[in-house]
Scaffold this active site. Sequence first.
Site, PDB file in Angstrom:
ATOM      1  N   CYS A   1      13.199  -1.089 -12.512  1.00 11.47           N
ATOM      2  CA  CYS A   1      12.888  -0.454 -10.919  1.00 11.47           C
ATOM      3  C   CYS A   1      11.671   0.249 -11.563  1.00 11.47           C
ATOM      4  CB  CYS A   1      13.916   0.606 -10.567  1.00 11.47           C
ATOM      5  SG  CYS A   1      13.380   1.366  -9.162  1.00 11.47           S
TER       6      CYS A   1
ATOM      7  N   CYS B   1      11.313   3.673  -9.693  1.00  8.15           N
ATOM      8  CA  CYS B   1      12.262   5.036  -9.712  1.00  8.15           C
ATOM      9  C   CYS B   1      13.146   4.391 -10.925  1.00  8.15           C
ATOM     10  CB  CYS B   1      12.870   5.613  -8.633  1.00  8.15           C
ATOM     11  SG  CYS B   1      13.467   4.357  -7.353  1.00  8.15           S
ATOM     12  N   SER B   2      14.569   4.331 -10.542  1.00  7.09           N
ATOM     13  CA  SER B   2      15.498   4.013 -11.330  1.00  7.09           C
ATOM     14  C   SER B   2      16.699   3.296 -10.823  1.00  7.09           C
ATOM     15  CB  SER B   2      15.980   5.382 -12.129  1.00  7.09           C
ATOM     16  OG  SER B   2      16.201   6.264 -11.162  1.00  7.09           O
ATOM     17  N   CYS B   3      16.334   2.324  -9.979  1.00  5.17           N
ATOM     18  CA  CYS B   3      17.446   1.733  -9.361  1.00  5.17           C
ATOM     19  C   CYS B   3      18.218   0.889 -10.146  1.00  5.17           C
ATOM     20  CB  CYS B   3      16.870   0.858  -8.218  1.00  5.17           C
ATOM     21  SG  CYS B   3      16.118   1.719  -6.864  1.00  5.17           S
TER      22      CYS B   3
END
Lengths: 237, 112
Positions: free
Chosen positions: A139, A142-144
């Site tokens: 991702c 962000c941090s999906c």
Amino acid sequence: MAGQHDDHDHDDHSHGDHSHEGHDHDHFHRIHSEEVDALLMSIADIEISARVKALEELLTQKGLVDPSALDAVVDLYENQIGPKNGARVIARAWADPVYKAWLLADPNAAIADLGFAGAQGENMVALENTADVHNVVVCTLCSCYPWPVLGLPPVWYKSMPYRTRIVRDPRSVLAEFGTVLPDSTEIRVWDSNSEVRYLVVPRRPEGTEGLDEAALAALVSRDSMIGVTEALSPEPA
Amino acid sequence: MNSVHDCGGFDGFGRVVPAGYDGSEPVFKHEWERRMCALFMVTIGAHYSDDEFRQSRERLEPVTYLTRPYYEQWWFAVARLMMEKGLMTPEEFGRHLAAGRAPSADILAGDA
């Protein structure tokens, strides 16, 4: 509880359009942002543990959060949800060609069939690794990450080095993880977004013909389901 | 918003794999990370949306975004949203934080 996560409105924000806001929201920010920024800047160097504690205490005092819900959610994400879930999905897919076909065609249903569903896993895509194609997930924004099958992401997945380089030079990143693929293998990098989460189906290791699903699952590492490694090989008998 | 979070393809951030990495790591490395993650989990959906949370994190000024740990970025994002939505005021949060840290509360701007 995490279930609240499912309840909010999903608008059509794509990853490339995070800043899209309605007019009223902009107005709201104009009124309050300066004061909020000033406070945040003034306390930014106070130790983070104290800032988190103060936030938890004040929100609890105000009745905005329930302390027992906090403890329950910690237990859920620390002890109950994690890559062991995903490993069961992969092991079933290796053991059962019908399940594998279902997983690739309708991952939400096939994953839910094993009891895994919830926030950040609403729209899953399963990516099958083959001798010709190796898939890896990131991702960049962000941090999906697919929480119901993999839990919370590791630190390196959320780090700038991974987010920046995996899309530009995936082969060198895989090599850092000890994954050296033939030049003839195509590497496909999948950038997660707010709505879609990916699960890599690693190749079944050789020498695993006699293993049951539990033994197969033990070979499915978290990193192999992100795609930075291949599945583990069985210990020689 | 166009800022440092939109980092795919940037050069120069160095190695990905931490020294000594064996394929596993604790879910949380510090108690404050555990509490921050839980605070996020119980307030998202109830008080703000996924998209509002992401945007709040992305509004961190770039140097802070690049230098503060992940769950500290979450602290900034959640604290900002709770204040901007009027669920707590900057003044009362500042006061509460200072009270919890007495007698060294003079770090707080305006209370010196």
